[in-house]
Motif scaffolding. Structure first.
Motif, PDB file in Angstrom:
ATOM      1  N   LEU A  68       0.824  -1.208   0.000  1.00 40.76           N
ATOM      2  CA  LEU A  68       0.000   0.000   0.000  1.00 40.76           C
ATOM      3  C   LEU A  68       0.863   1.264   0.000  1.00 40.76           C
ATOM      4  N   PHE A  78      -6.278   5.095  -4.612  1.00 42.13           N
ATOM      5  CA  PHE A  78      -6.514   3.768  -4.038  1.00 42.13           C
ATOM      6  C   PHE A  78      -7.814   3.200  -4.604  1.00 42.13           C
ATOM      7  N   GLU A  82      -8.914  -1.578  -1.750  1.00 42.34           N
ATOM      8  CA  GLU A  82      -7.765  -1.139  -0.956  1.00 42.34           C
ATOM      9  C   GLU A  82      -8.214  -0.172   0.149  1.00 42.34           C
ATOM     10  N   GLU A  85      -9.743  -2.208   2.883  1.00 43.12           N
ATOM     11  CA  GLU A  85      -8.682  -2.873   3.653  1.00 43.12           C
ATOM     12  C   GLU A  85      -8.030  -1.886   4.624  1.00 43.12           C
TER      13      GLU A  85
END
Length: 524
Positions: A68, A78, A82, A85
């Motif tokens: 990331l 992003f 993502e 997450e």
């Protein structure tokens, strides 16, 4: 019913979450689509997703996860998966009054200052509301290019109304800090013993801790301090005076840290006041004074905002600070352009000689890696504007015969206040055998190509049209160069036969270090 905690005297402390107007506008853009809707936890999650997606908020989980973290340096946003997450792995151990612990409280941390400045109003389970000034700030930032003059006036409209003891704060100090600052500066400037000096940087700690709106008493305190110490005292002296002003208990003495009262809070105070455009730095940043280019605004404020108002509720204060004083918005700087241009170049040349090439290169590297400058003046100049300033200095230092003409806005000391206006290149350079246009940006996402490249191409075409008999080219400098930017530079060469070079800040520093003339950069 829980009893509200009583207000206490404490230092004025602006949030460092929102250090520049662009950041406030970006945060407003993420919540604006929900205007009129009830603020619920679901809405907060949607706003949070938007902020993380656009990299405006970066939880620690990102830096702890190499995959990331790498995306931060990539040019894309992003992805939704993502973002989910990141949120799942970023529990917010944070609690604000009126909001649940976690993301709702983090939301309040982000938007608390924009609400204090009158741009937005929100309460859980009530409609989200953007004020007139909030919409005007968004409009100013949505203009292409950003309307810096309007931005200055919008922040001036807010800060002349801002109160230390506004209902969003539990502060017993009762004053309007910007108005108090202007009043004290005027008293000092009217005093022949003070040699038109303005207010000493360390004396700003007194304003940050001053308990009321009595400018005359503050002026006399400063006179007393100067008579005893002149300008030679250390932070400990002003710190003890401030603790006395606050009536600090032993517990508060431990809580009110010296580096907050004499350092961080002072820097942030100057940053916020300079957003208005009416404050200048003098004596290498040691004194804060009127920006004489903006005297019509200063005189208007001193005449019409000399009395403090009190407000019974947050809503009442929001409605006051969020409305627009049309006189402020309509007042514009009226200064001879030749005078401004000469001052801009004079100050640029001063920095060229007073700072080494290595020092300027280091400051550019700090910007490139999103670090923090320790220079007293540079650290309070907004980062995009600082980049234009530093790049101009670097060009002049390395190519002494080059005529470097930056176009950033300045105060009456020649120091940058805002980035170059639309319609012109950030920095224009003229040599005997070529002209070059430099555009600098901290933008690294795909928007770098979308926003920067059409204007760069247009500026270069216009320059070639005016002077077709001399070699002309453009250079874009940024922390990193998006692949789409490189593509569009190649397309502009193919379609319009114009030369646009794309350099990272590191590459820019290397190029100007090894090249003997600006034209040699073209043949890199």
């Amino acid at each position: 019913m829980k009893r509200e905690r009583a207000s206490e005297h404490k230092p004025l402390s602006f949030s460092t979450t929102m250090r520049n107007p662009a950041r406030i506008a970006d945060f407003l853009k993420c919540i604006a689509p929900f205007e009129g809707q009830m603020l619920t936890k679901d809405i907060i999650f949607e706003v949070t997703k938007s902020l993380i997606k656009n990299k405006l908020y970066q939880p620690m989980h990102i830096s702890r996860t190499p995959r990331l973290k790498a995306i931060l340096n990539e040019e894309r946003e992003f992805y939704g998966s993502e973002v989910n997450e990141i949120m799942i792995n970023s529990p917010q151990n944070h609690k604000e009054a009126g909001f649940e612990k976690g993301w709702p409280s983090r939301f309040d941390t982000w938007y608390k200052l924009p609400m204090e400045f009158g741009f937005i109003y929100y309460v859980m389970n009530e409609p989200i509301e953007l004020s007139i000034s909030g919409h005007m700030l968004l409009d100013a930032h949505n203009e292409n290019p950003v309307n810096d003059e309007k931005v200055k006036n919008i922040f001036l409209n807010s800060l002349i109304k801002y109160k230390t003891n506004n209902p969003f704060r539990k502060n017993a100090n009762d004053n309007s800090p910007l108005v108090l600052l202007l009043q004290v500066i005027k008293l000092l400037k009217d005093d022949p013993e003070e040699n038109d000096s303005g207010i000493f940087r360390s004396e700003l700690s007194l304003i940050i801790c001053w308990p009321n709106s009595d400018a005359d008493a503050l002026y006399k305190k400063i006179k007393e301090l100067r008579k005893q110490y002149r300008f030679t005292y250390g932070d400990e002296v002003i710190y003890e005076i401030c603790l006395e002003l606050l009536g600090a208990t032993n517990e508060q003495r431990n809580r009110f840290k010296i580096n907050q009262i004499t350092g961080e809070a002072v820097d942030e105070f100057i940053r916020k006041m300079r957003i208005t455009g009416i404050i200048s730095l003098r004596g290498n940043g040691r004194f804060i004074d009127f920006n004489s280019f903006e005297m019509s605004k200063i005189e208007y404020v001193l005449t019409h905002y000399d009395k403090c108002r009190n407000f019974a509720s947050k809503r009442e204060f929001f409605e006051y600070i969020g409305t627009i004083d049309t006189n402020i918005i309509s007042l514009t700087q009226v200064v001879d352009e030749t005078t401004v241009d000469d001052l801009r170049i004079s100050t640029l040349n001063q920095w060229v000689t007073e700072y080494s090439k290595e020092a300027i290169a280091n400051e550019l590297s700090i910007l490139s890696r999103n670090g923090e400058s320790r220079n007293t003046i540079l650290r309070i100049i907004d980062r995009p504007t600082r980049l234009e300033f530093l790049a101009s200095i670097a060009l002049k230092q390395h190519f002494t015969d080059l005529d470097v003409k930056p176009n950033y806005h300045i105060d009456d000391e020649g120091l940058p206040t805002f980035t170059a206006p639309g319609g012109v290149a950030d920095i224009e350079c003229f040599d005997e055998d070529c002209n070059s246009l430099f555009e600098v940006t901290l933008m690294c996402s795909r928007n770098q190509a979308i926003i920067e490249m059409p204007a760069i191409t247009r500026h270069l075409q216009e320059a070639i049209e005016k002077n077709p008999d001399i070699t002309q080219f453009s250079v874009l400098v940024a922390p990193s160069i998006h692949v789409d930017t490189k593509y569009m530079a190649s397309f502009s060469k193919y379609q319009y036969d114009v030369d646009i070079l794309t350099l990272t800040i590191a590459e820019f520093l290397e190029q100007i270090r090894v090249k003997k003339s600006i034209k040699e950069i073209l043949f890199t």
